[in-house]
Scaffold this motif. Sequence first.
Motif, short mmCIF file in Angstrom:
data_model
loop_
_atom_site.label_atom_id
_atom_site.label_comp_id
_atom_site.label_asym_id
_atom_site.label_seq_id
_atom_site.Cartn_x
_atom_site.Cartn_y
_atom_site.Cartn_z
N PRO A 248 -13.67 -34.89 23.52
CA PRO A 248 -14.48 -35.61 22.52
C PRO A 248 -15.91 -35.04 22.45
CG PRO A 248 -14.35 -36.91 24.52
CD PRO A 248 -13.52 -35.67 24.76
N ILE A 249 -16.02 -33.85 21.86
CA ILE A 249 -17.29 -33.12 21.88
C ILE A 249 -18.43 -33.93 21.24
CG2 ILE A 249 -18.49 -31.07 20.99
CD1 ILE A 249 -15.89 -29.53 21.35
N LEU A 250 -18.17 -34.59 20.12
CA LEU A 250 -19.21 -35.37 19.45
C LEU A 250 -19.66 -36.55 20.32
CD1 LEU A 250 -17.96 -35.39 15.74
CD2 LEU A 250 -19.76 -33.99 16.76
N THR A 251 -18.72 -37.13 21.03
CA THR A 251 -19.05 -38.26 21.92
C THR A 251 -19.88 -37.79 23.12
OG1 THR A 251 -16.99 -39.35 21.29
CG2 THR A 251 -18.10 -40.16 23.27
N LEU A 252 -19.53 -36.61 23.64
CA LEU A 252 -20.21 -36.09 24.82
C LEU A 252 -21.55 -35.42 24.49
CD1 LEU A 252 -17.25 -34.50 26.82
CD2 LEU A 252 -18.47 -36.61 27.35
N ALA A 253 -21.76 -35.05 23.23
CA ALA A 253 -22.96 -34.29 22.85
C ALA A 253 -24.27 -34.99 23.24
CB ALA A 253 -22.94 -33.99 21.35
N PRO A 254 -24.46 -36.31 22.94
CA PRO A 254 -25.72 -36.95 23.34
C PRO A 254 -25.94 -36.93 24.85
CG PRO A 254 -24.53 -38.31 21.76
CD PRO A 254 -23.59 -37.24 22.19
N MET A 255 -24.86 -37.14 25.63
CA MET A 255 -24.99 -37.14 27.07
C MET A 255 -25.26 -35.73 27.60
SD MET A 255 -25.29 -38.79 29.77
CE MET A 255 -24.88 -40.41 29.13
N ALA A 256 -24.62 -34.73 27.01
CA ALA A 256 -24.87 -33.34 27.42
C ALA A 256 -26.32 -32.96 27.14
CB ALA A 256 -23.92 -32.39 26.70
N LEU A 257 -26.84 -33.40 26.00
CA LEU A 257 -28.25 -33.12 25.67
C LEU A 257 -29.18 -33.83 26.65
CD1 LEU A 257 -30.36 -31.90 23.80
CD2 LEU A 257 -30.16 -33.93 22.34
N THR A 258 -28.85 -35.07 26.99
CA THR A 258 -29.66 -35.81 27.97
C THR A 258 -29.62 -35.11 29.33
OG1 THR A 258 -29.15 -37.88 26.83
CG2 THR A 258 -30.01 -38.05 29.07
N LEU A 259 -28.42 -34.70 29.75
CA LEU A 259 -28.29 -33.98 31.02
C LEU A 259 -29.08 -32.68 31.00
CD1 LEU A 259 -24.51 -34.52 31.83
CD2 LEU A 259 -26.36 -34.86 33.46
#
Length: 574
Positions: A248-259
């Motif tokens: 779920p790339i779109l779902t994970l994108a905000p968390m990946a950016l935060t990380l």
Amino acid sequence: MKHFVPVFEWLPKYKISYLKSDVVAGITVGILLIPQGMAYALIAGLPPVFGLYAALVPQIIYAIMGTSRQLAVGPVAMDSLLVASSLAALSLTSLDSYIAMAVFLALFTGVIQLLMGFLKMGFLVNFLSKPVISGFTSAVAIIIGLSQLKHFTGLSFPRTNGVIMLLKELFNHSSQIHVITLFMGILAMGIIVFIKKFVPKIPSALMVVFLGIVSVYFLGLNHYGVEIVGNIPKGLPIFKWPSFNDMPILTLAPMALTLALVGYMEASSISKSLEEQNEDYEVDANQELVAIGFSNMIGSLFQSYPSTGGFARTAVNHQAGAKTGIASLVAAAVVGFTLLFLTPLFYYLPLTVLAAMILVAVFYLIDVKYPIQLYKHQKDEFYLLIITFIITLFLGITQGILVGIVLSLILVIYRTSQPHIAVLARVENSNYFKNVARFNVTTQRDDLLIVRFDAQLYFGNKDYFKKKMHQLIAVKKETLKAVIINAEAITYIDSSASVMLMRFIKELKDQNIIMMITGAIGPTRDVLFKNNIVEVLGKENLFVRTYEAVDCFDGIICKDDLQNKICQQTKNNV
């Protein structure tokens, strides 16, 4: 090549005298990483061995590509919790899916950091202001601590990262607390605190791990309900390309950016603080992004979850005498040796001891003094910290950091939209012109209005500038003959403000009021000439210093050739 792979810069200059210090520091950090890595993997909701994987390959890659010689890369508490919170929201049904998603998140985070590095976007971390970082870190520390209470007390309930749900589960299961587990955890915390305070040279984490294993093995505490680590897979992590299927790339994108941002912020703040204590190298912010990005990307190919520079490990590395990245390579070798030969030794390690280590570590992350200081001196930043803290604690980690950044930007915009404006007057018997609200020795004149505007003049504050000027002019309207703008603090004038300024000058001329500008710096002078403001103002009304404008107005002395040259100097006529 040396710029992108700094190891080629420092390795040929390596001094053999550094070797002993690097080896000692590397062994020390490697020993610390073993229990610490397993503890942080627990925070991330992963089997303990994945903490060792995250301490292996990323550390090697950073030693080769990083610009800091002492930064120790590996799993950290904050990033581990970010991983847990992001994956908990996906409701994954199997451990294999959870592991695959955590590894993919490392790859995703690394790609973002790498792109940010190549695009020279290291400055973005500056938007994480200290109040936001403090509020966010304190809230995350509490969440981490609460998440470990199940291991600390021996309770069993579903994984959740919501504070309310955690407290609810703890309350509902409080009657099931395992007394032996709780006692071991409290004892482990006491030992860690005691050693840190009275015998700091002894590695407290390793000591409690040793005592915990010995206690369980000889007393058979695992048969009385004390949970242990159990089997840890032996051997180095194998190369495995992360699966993109059903991610779920779109779902994970905000968390990946935060990380990506939080991980870089941690590493950057540590490496910058160390740079100040070392004169033989400089930290390159954008290369740091590239190095950490590659560490996460390559690490993900060897089953690592997101990692970055750790505060405690780096401090130990520095204090142990690390001189270069060789220390990190030695630390990685210690972790690799442990994975190859020593994992059976940790079979009887009680989870409550790992939880105790985490609880002690996060306790020091909760900052109480800084909010109190802000409350006393800077209320707006105090409220920014508290809002970030509350949102992170009760709504979510991603929401907390993003809201904190947005509020920081809003605060900056608000401050620049209504900047400080000072009315100046001459200090008696001098050529100093100071703020009349701060200096009681000034003499104000009815025929002059001297104002200092303490910000750039742009579309966001041009109306505020005009409104305040009209208010000040209205006070002296009957006697006012000249307005002097001290422009020393005006670093830039945009096109919208230029139009406003020309109209304002014309308004004053219609009222037979002269306008003068003093102290304009180079970039501001460029705008004054380029946007034709000087044509409306008149070159004769540009001055280097305020007292020169006043003396010229009074007819005492006019500008000489040098003053004319300086106040009319622009980039085009250098």
